[in-house]
Design a protein around this motif. Structure first.
Motif, PDB file in Angstrom:
ATOM      1  N   PHE A   1       1.846  11.736   0.716  1.00 38.85           N
ATOM      2  CA  PHE A   1       1.867  11.007  -0.548  1.00 38.85           C
ATOM      3  C   PHE A   1       0.896  11.726  -1.460  1.00 38.85           C
ATOM      4  N   GLY A   2       1.427  12.526  -2.380  1.00 40.40           N
ATOM      5  CA  GLY A   2       0.546  13.306  -3.223  1.00 40.40           C
ATOM      6  C   GLY A   2      -0.308  14.207  -2.351  1.00 40.40           C
TER       7      GLY A   2
ATOM      8  N   SER B   1       0.825  -1.197   0.000  1.00 34.90           N
ATOM      9  CA  SER B   1       0.000   0.000   0.000  1.00 34.90           C
ATOM     10  C   SER B   1       0.863   1.253   0.000  1.00 34.90           C
ATOM     11  N   TYR B   2       2.037   1.139   0.615  1.00 29.25           N
ATOM     12  CA  TYR B   2       2.890   2.312   0.637  1.00 29.25           C
ATOM     13  C   TYR B   2       3.533   2.574  -0.698  1.00 29.25           C
TER      14      TYR B   2
ATOM     15  N   THR C   1      -2.396  13.138  -0.162  1.00 24.74           N
ATOM     16  CA  THR C   1      -2.720  12.492   1.105  1.00 24.74           C
ATOM     17  C   THR C   1      -1.663  12.821   2.148  1.00 24.74           C
TER      18      THR C   1
ATOM     19  N   GLY D   1      -1.269   5.556   9.733  1.00 24.31           N
ATOM     20  CA  GLY D   1       0.065   6.111   9.543  1.00 24.31           C
ATOM     21  C   GLY D   1       1.147   5.400  10.335  1.00 24.31           C
ATOM     22  N   LYS D   2       0.793   4.289  10.983  1.00 20.26           N
ATOM     23  CA  LYS D   2       1.789   3.546  11.767  1.00 20.26           C
ATOM     24  C   LYS D   2       2.934   3.068  10.893  1.00 20.26           C
ATOM     25  N   SER D   3       2.563   2.420   9.785  1.00 23.44           N
ATOM     26  CA  SER D   3       3.602   1.854   8.925  1.00 23.44           C
ATOM     27  C   SER D   3       4.469   2.943   8.324  1.00 23.44           C
ATOM     28  N   THR D   4       3.858   4.085   7.987  1.00 19.65           N
ATOM     29  CA  THR D   4       4.640   5.187   7.437  1.00 19.65           C
ATOM     30  C   THR D   4       5.680   5.626   8.460  1.00 19.65           C
TER      31      THR D   4
ATOM     32  N   LYS E   1       4.889  13.338   6.526  1.00 24.81           N
ATOM     33  CA  LYS E   1       5.073  12.787   5.179  1.00 24.81           C
ATOM     34  C   LYS E   1       3.769  12.850   4.420  1.00 24.81           C
TER      35      LYS E   1
ATOM     36  N   SER F   1      -5.210  -0.670   1.945  1.00 31.65           N
ATOM     37  CA  SER F   1      -4.542  -1.141   3.152  1.00 31.65           C
ATOM     38  C   SER F   1      -4.970  -2.586   3.403  1.00 31.65           C
TER      39      SER F   1
ATOM     40  N   LYS G   1       8.404   3.129   8.583  1.00 31.07           N
ATOM     41  CA  LYS G   1       9.227   3.149   7.381  1.00 31.07           C
ATOM     42  C   LYS G   1      10.147   4.355   7.337  1.00 31.07           C
TER      43      LYS G   1
ATOM     44  N   TYR H   1      13.266   3.507   5.093  1.00 33.19           N
ATOM     45  CA  TYR H   1      12.645   3.115   3.828  1.00 33.19           C
ATOM     46  C   TYR H   1      12.186   4.339   3.037  1.00 33.19           C
ATOM     47  N   HIS H   2      11.585   5.298   3.754  1.00 32.56           N
ATOM     48  CA  HIS H   2      11.231   6.557   3.098  1.00 32.56           C
ATOM     49  C   HIS H   2      12.325   7.569   3.406  1.00 32.56           C
TER      50      HIS H   2
END
Lengths: 341, 512
Positions: free
Chosen positions: B17-18, A3-4, B20, B45-48, B15, B405, B51, B56-57
């Protein structure tokens, strides 16, 4: 995880737009540029006669490529299609020339043989669990050998002398030859019409019907397809049966075009057919086998060969160029759109 | 080490994304020897956050401080070298199944360019043994990982992450495929790590665990820090901070029970699932949602596979509304109205090539067919209504399935089986990595539409079942060892039934 990656995809920047545009239309643009280049180099290229010959040149392996689309869709591959087509050439000649039987019978025998070989491929892959590449590679060699047996390794033409010194009694029937040499209403070559008909049928089956949806589902996640009740094994066998039958049809059209059973026919058919289908992945950047892309891919290869011949390129350079184009096209679609899986 | 000073700190992390806004001005301190839990709904937004911390980002707003100094990680490797180790949700990405435990534990060494071509295997083996001892791993080092259980694999993945002696360990949903007992072993290990001064960032949807483990809890909602909670926590507070109030479900009792008491939708009579296992007897009333729990290997999935025609029972009867069905193939099961949502959606359910619409309509393309052609228009209408009634968050019917998700993907593969009328629908671990809001959405949808049919929900996590089931049945080593009605659910008793060493056919006798 994914999804990311996809949220990344949502970034609407200019470069992103161009990238997507390139993935979608890049191949068609390159093709158009090549077309313009060849026309500029030699105006003869643009003559209707030549354009028709490009189209005609593509038909045989385009038909084979349309058939092999099915194994490709289920994430398999069929390497036996070239030799199945060659077998078809020999058998149709044998049935009509040596056995002096009708063209209809020749066609039926060839199609049945193609379907049968496809069924054996499917059986080997699904039941015996031989990997698709190996099973169909083995079948390719096997069929290559088989096609030489009836005529004792000789080509079969009208009035051919057989093993016992007897002259073959029959000949290719006229309506059979019409399939490869005739024109419908005196305009559209029959072979081209057959190719278009096959393309339409393949498109309808793959894109519009339930079966097509299931074929694609199996190629993407076979276990998930099985768990929604799809008869995965049956579909997989069917994919090879279709591919074998359509390859046999391609062979019939080839036999009709050359009008004799040539032992050396079908030499480059396999690679050209698979190349067309793979280039088809790049057309419109869909990254999956699709009949429209396959046809465009076949025409592209034929156009390239035609153009290069006009530039007096030797045949060995042509193969090199063909291979390079295939690799480049694949690198282009898969490389540019990495994030999509 | 255990001085409570911040080892790591993130300040005003954001962060987008476009259009969002995935994360907005989040600040967190990580202290040595502390277990910090992050909770939030799917897509909060946990995974963000994870990351960004694990490199990762590379492109984010705000600062990351390591022991007071600002750093910027451009790759996961840079973060790893700075003492941040991450174990991702999918265990099998953290181990190499075809290699042995010993090879897995020393993989970093094995792959390093400094290792000589002919290396000293015994020395590496000693190292692996040492890692195993520190971690309390009781696994034969020569075993191939593919022969191990999920929990053992999880332990190895964590042990691997710890090889570089990280200061911060990030665990993303580490228990999503572990049973209660296996999770217990993991927790013991985490306790040891805390004593060693490792700071742990723990992400999970299982609030009970967090309640038990965490020193501090951060709730993220819509990309923002919604709340920080300190011990003692209340699970209710966490949920409210995450998603707002969630009503309790109306158990069968409060619905029309009289009618359903007498009528059975499913009956298993002396069903022998596999050789050597005692026969099963089970009755499910019309309109009932049955929860089925037990450890991994307790026989839950095997039972589901028999009901769905994947496996053949040795003997016995499966009766639907009184009629014997015994499906021999999946196709027959579907025809009989028995539907099955398998566990592990990525492996068994999602078609990655397909969009939402194609994924949802796959089992019942027939209903959208007109003269042999699938009508995309009809599909869209149906899928749109499903998206709405199940609350699937997406751009539209044609969005890629991968753009959703995890929880929303799960809703899609659940929805695919609710397009047609079922007689029995079985959900196998439907809530892996699915937040409480989505669980509630799925549960409510099933509850509202069950009518006089029946549903079985299989889950190792009892709390998930308590949220939704009318009755919970416990399996242990292939045998049904106990059951409780919703009104009388006693969590501890259920756990005891799940974990006990079975030798008792007493329960079976007692219900006869």
């Amino acid at each position: 995880m994914s999804s990311y990656i996809d949220q990344d995809k949502m970034i609407q920047s200019k470069s992103e737009f161009f990238k997507r545009f390139a993935i979608r239309y890049g191949f068609l643009i390159v093709m158009a540029m090549l077309f313009a280049f060849f026309s500029w180099w030699n105006p003869v290229f643009l003559r209707p006669v030549n354009l028709f010959s490009i189209l005609l040149g593509a038909t045989i392996y385009a038909i084979l490529a349309l058939g092999v689309t099915f194994p490709l869709v289920i994430d398999g591959l069929d390497l036996s299609i070239g030799s199945v087509a060659a077998l078809s050439v020999m058998i149709s000649a044998y049935v009509m020339v040596v056995l002096d039987a009708s063209g209809v019978l020749a066609i039926l025998v060839c199609l049945a043989l193609g379907a049968g070989i496809g069924a054996i491929n499917g059986f080997l892959i699904v039941r015996v669990k031989i990997p698709d590449l190996l099973a169909t590679l083995g079948m390719m060699f096997l069929v290559q050998g088989v096609q030489l047996i009836p005529s004792g390794g000789r080509s079969i033409g009208r009035g051919a002398v057989l093993a016992g010194g007897v002259v073959a009694p029959g000949r290719f029937s006229d309506y059979f030859l019409f399939l490869g040499q005739g024109r419908i209403f005196g305009i559209v070559p029959t072979a081209v019409a057959i190719m278009i008909a096959v393309a339409i049928v393949v498109f309808v089956v793959l894109s519009l019907t339930r079966w097509g949806r299931v074929f694609y589902a199996i190629g993407s996640n076979a276990e998930a397809a099985r768990l929604v009740g799809a008869k995965v094994d049956t579909y997989r066998v069917m994919a090879y049966v279709i591919s074998g039958t359509v390859a046999a049809l391609g062979g019939i059209v080839l036999a009709a075009r050359v009008g004799r059973g040539d032992v050396s026919s079908g030499g480059t058919l396999l690679m050209d057919a698979i190349g067309s289908a793979l280039i088809g992945f790049a057309v419109l950047g869909v990254r999956r086998p699709n009949p429209f892309g396959t046809i465009v891919g076949a025409i592209f290869i034929s156009m390239l060969m035609n153009g290069l011949s006009m530039m007096n390129m030797p045949y060995y350079v042509q193969d090199f160029v063909k291979g390079s184009v295939l690799v480049a096209a694949l690198a282009f679609t898969f490389g540019l759109s990495k994030g999509r899986t | 080490m255990k001085d409570g000073n911040a080892l790591f700190e993130v300040q005003n992390i954001g962060k987008s994304f476009g259009a969002t806004r995935a994360l907005d001005s989040v600040s967190v301190e990580f202290k040595a020897g502390e277990l910090l839990a992050v909770v939030g709904a799917n897509g909060a937004g946990k995974s963000t956050l994870i990351k960004i911390i694990c490199g990762y980002h590379a492109d984010y707003e705000g600062k990351i401080l390591v022991e007071g100094k600002e750093v910027h990680f451009h790759t996961p490797k840079a973060a790893y070298e700075n003492g941040i180790a991450t174990v991702h949700q999918i265990i099998n990405e953290g181990v190499v199944p075809s290699m042995t435990v010993f090879e897995n534990l020393t993989l970093a060494k094995l792959l390093s360019p400094e290792l000589p071509l002919f290396y000293d295997k015994d020395k590496l083996r000693d190292e692996a043994r040492q890692i195993a001892t520190t971690m309390g791993l009781e696994i034969d080092l020569e075993k191939t990982v593919s022969d191990l259980s999920q929990s053992e694999r999880q332990m190895i993945a964590i042990a691997r992450a710890l090889a570089n002696k990280p200061k911060l360990l990030i665990l993303d949903e580490p228990t999503s495929s572990l049973s209660e007992r296996e999770a217990g072993r993991l927790f013991a290990m985490l306790g040891r790590l805390k004593e060693m001064g490792v700071s742990i960032l723990y992400v999970s949807h299982r609030l009970h665990e967090i309640n038990q483990l965490a020193d501090r809890v951060i709730v993220i909602r819509d990309g923002k820090m919604a709340k920080t909670l300190h011990r003692p926590f209340l699970v209710k507070d966490m949920v409210t901070a995450m998603v707002g109030e969630i009503p309790k479900h109306s158990a069968l009792a409060e619905r029309d029970r009289e009618l359903k008491e007498t009528n059975l939708q499913l009956e298993l009579r002396e069903l022998v699932v596999a050789e050597g296992i005692p026969p099963l007897n089970l009755k499910i009333r019309k309109g009932e949602i049955l929860g089925l729990t037990g450890l991994i290997g307790a026989g839950k999935t095997e039972l589901a596979q028999v009901l769905f025609g994947i496996k053949q029972p040795v003997s016995g009867e499966i009766r639907l509304s009184g009629k014997v069905v015994n499906p021999r193939t999946i196709y027959e099961a579907v025809r009989a109205g028995i539907f099955y949502v398998p566990e592990d959606r990525a492996e068994n359910a999602v078609i990655p090539l397909f969009n939402i619409r194609q994924n949802m309509t796959l089992p019942f393309l027939g209903i959208f067919e007109k003269i042999g052609i699938v009508s995309t228009k009809a599909e869209k209408v149906k899928v749109k209504s499903m998206i709405k009634s199940m609350g699937i968050k997406c751009e539209g019917t044609e969005s890629e399935i991968s753009s959703l998700s995890g929880g929303n993907q799960q809703k899609v593969v659940v929805a695919r089986w609710l397009l047609e009328k079922y007689n029995l629908v079985i959900f196998d671990e439907p809530f892996q990595g699915v937040d409480i809001r989505s669980r509630h959405d799925i549960g409510e949808y099933v509850r509202e539409n069950i009518g006089d049919k029946a549903a079985i929900i299989i889950a190792t996590d009892i709390d998930e079942l308590i949220e939704i089931a009318d009755r919970i049945v416990v399996m242990n080593k292939g045998v049904i060892v106990g059951e409780q009605e919703y009104e009388k659910i006693n969590r501890d008793e259920l756990l005891h039934l799940v974990a006990q060493e079975t030798n008792e056919n007493t329960y079976k006798e007692s219900i006869k």
